[in-house]
Scaffold this active site. Sequence first.
Site, mmCIF file in Angstrom:
data_model
loop_
_atom_site.group_PDB
_atom_site.id
_atom_site.type_symbol
_atom_site.label_atom_id
_atom_site.label_comp_id
_atom_site.label_asym_id
_atom_site.label_seq_id
_atom_site.Cartn_x
_atom_site.Cartn_y
_atom_site.Cartn_z
ATOM 1 N N ASP A 181 -10.369 -4.479 -2.977
ATOM 2 C CA ASP A 181 -9.888 -4.014 -1.690
ATOM 3 C C ASP A 181 -10.689 -4.654 -0.560
ATOM 4 O O ASP A 181 -10.300 -5.668 -0.009
ATOM 5 C CB ASP A 181 -9.929 -2.490 -1.618
ATOM 6 N N ASP A 182 -11.821 -4.059 -0.197
ATOM 7 C CA ASP A 182 -12.694 -4.561 0.872
ATOM 8 C C ASP A 182 -14.137 -4.559 0.364
ATOM 9 O O ASP A 182 -14.936 -3.704 0.760
ATOM 10 C CB ASP A 182 -12.579 -3.674 2.115
ATOM 11 N N GLU A 187 -1.682 5.904 -0.908
ATOM 12 C CA GLU A 187 -3.112 5.970 -0.588
ATOM 13 C C GLU A 187 -3.340 7.247 0.229
ATOM 14 O O GLU A 187 -3.789 7.235 1.371
ATOM 15 C CB GLU A 187 -3.560 4.728 0.182
ATOM 16 N N HIS A 196 0.866 -1.165 0.000
ATOM 17 C CA HIS A 196 0.000 0.000 0.000
ATOM 18 C C HIS A 196 0.913 1.228 0.000
ATOM 19 O O HIS A 196 1.668 1.454 0.943
ATOM 20 C CB HIS A 196 -0.850 0.053 1.268
#
Length: 551
Positions: free
Chosen positions: A445-446, A357, A354
């Site tokens: 992602d989620d 972001e 990551h």
Amino acid sequence: MTSRRSGPARPFRFLAAACLCPLLAASLSAAHSASAHSASAHSASNHSISARSASAGAAGAPRPPAVGERGAAAHLHAVRNDPRLLRRFFERLPKGGELHNHLSGAVSTEYLIELAAEDGLCVETSTMTAVEPPCGPGRRRAADARTDRAFHDALVRAWSMQDFPAGGNGHDHFFATFGKFGAVTWRHPGKLLAEVADDVVRQNQFYLETMATPASGSARRLADEVGWDADLGRLHGRLTAGGGLDRVVAEARGEADAAEREFRAAARCGTPEARPGCALPVRWIAQVSRGGSPERVFTQMALGMRLAERDPRFVAVNLVQPEDGETALADYRLHMRMLAHLRGVYPRAHLTLHAGELWPGLVKPEHLAFHIGEAVDVAGAERIGHGVDLVHEDGWQRTVRTMAAREIAVEVPFTSNAQILGVKGDDHPFATYRRYGVPVVLATDDPGVSRIDITHEYQYAARTYGLSYPELKDLARASLEYAFLPGDSLWHGNPTRSGYHLAAACRGERPGVTTPGPLCRNLLRSSAKAAVQWRQEVAFHAFERGFGAPR
């Protein structure tokens, strides 16, 4: 549990399961049977190309559809402005692999509520946080959500982005959800994986890499016993002394075994009622909580890399928790140096990070200037997750050229970027990455928290950036090409630059039409990656035949 990126609600105990050896065999069988900031500080929108021209790749022009692709391309053009028909098209489209996925945030909120009810958990009504019983004053039984629709819906809104107001603080609400349902997810990694694997298969995907945190309690205790040492070589030596780190590795592998057993039981693998996810190749990425003390972060990194070299179910390491957190920002360069050191110790472990972001207004300008660049140049990341603040970084053009040259893919979850950072459309660097020839893969992602699926992300990409069918097909191919599956690729050379041409062993073959010849069969048997890629090509052939493509 140690949540996706928020602070721990309680230790994340499970980790990493879902064995791949039998699943890869199943995949191969299925395949064969189918025969900046720049110096002038421009804004992000000034550095991205327009939505329509975003479809041009590194060569400068979209790839025209091949003969077999023309029917699908024509259908996509015909339904492009009809959301219902467009959704149906993308549901059927083969969509490669899911490479950026957090297990705890991937499961539907409704399923988490049901698990909470089954486990007899309570909910603190003031915060809507799942907690251990007893359910005294200020708490309700999670099971009440089965009969009280208003309570159920309130939990869904608290544990996901459902109905979140457009003007609200999406960043904070998104990350807060993980602490609220954390008491649910750590108990049942296998059950969670069974749900997610089925979803991936239903989305016409062929591979999953999912993130979770191995042996977090033991890793934390080992780190605290060893303490911090700025000499990273000496620190690693202290972790391994007396077999300390190896004991944590063994515990993590035991957790993986237990989670795999739970997965197989929940999915009924090996029975006539086996669920679709049983045949899905799965790998685990070990999460590292970047908000911890330096010794804890380093220990988790070393654990994840040691696992990746010793257990084929684990492939890589990633840093999680908000990149804009106080410790994450203060220690970012230190974390990159830690990873660089450990990559020298564990050269076979993969690394996806990551990075970037972030967005103006979320952090001070100085924090926007270097995160992706350091992940690439210092840590040696093989993939970048999000990479949203690209054009706000110093020397960002050099960074994307390096990414293109090294084939460092960027993982793009459009909805997550919009919900957390408010970044979408021309503000998003999706088009810029593609223009410079950086491999791009779409991801969710989620999806449980975001309330979306990969079909939604492909549909968004098509409508927002005017992508053609061949370009969407190549995005799906890229998500398998840049997966951390072992073995040689089905494709020759650098397909992002030169196009997807079959490797020499399979040259002249027609997936889905002809039976692979001896050389191609050998490649598919010896390479987990090529086997899954072949399986997708067979699916593309079937998909395109539905639109009148030649047999």
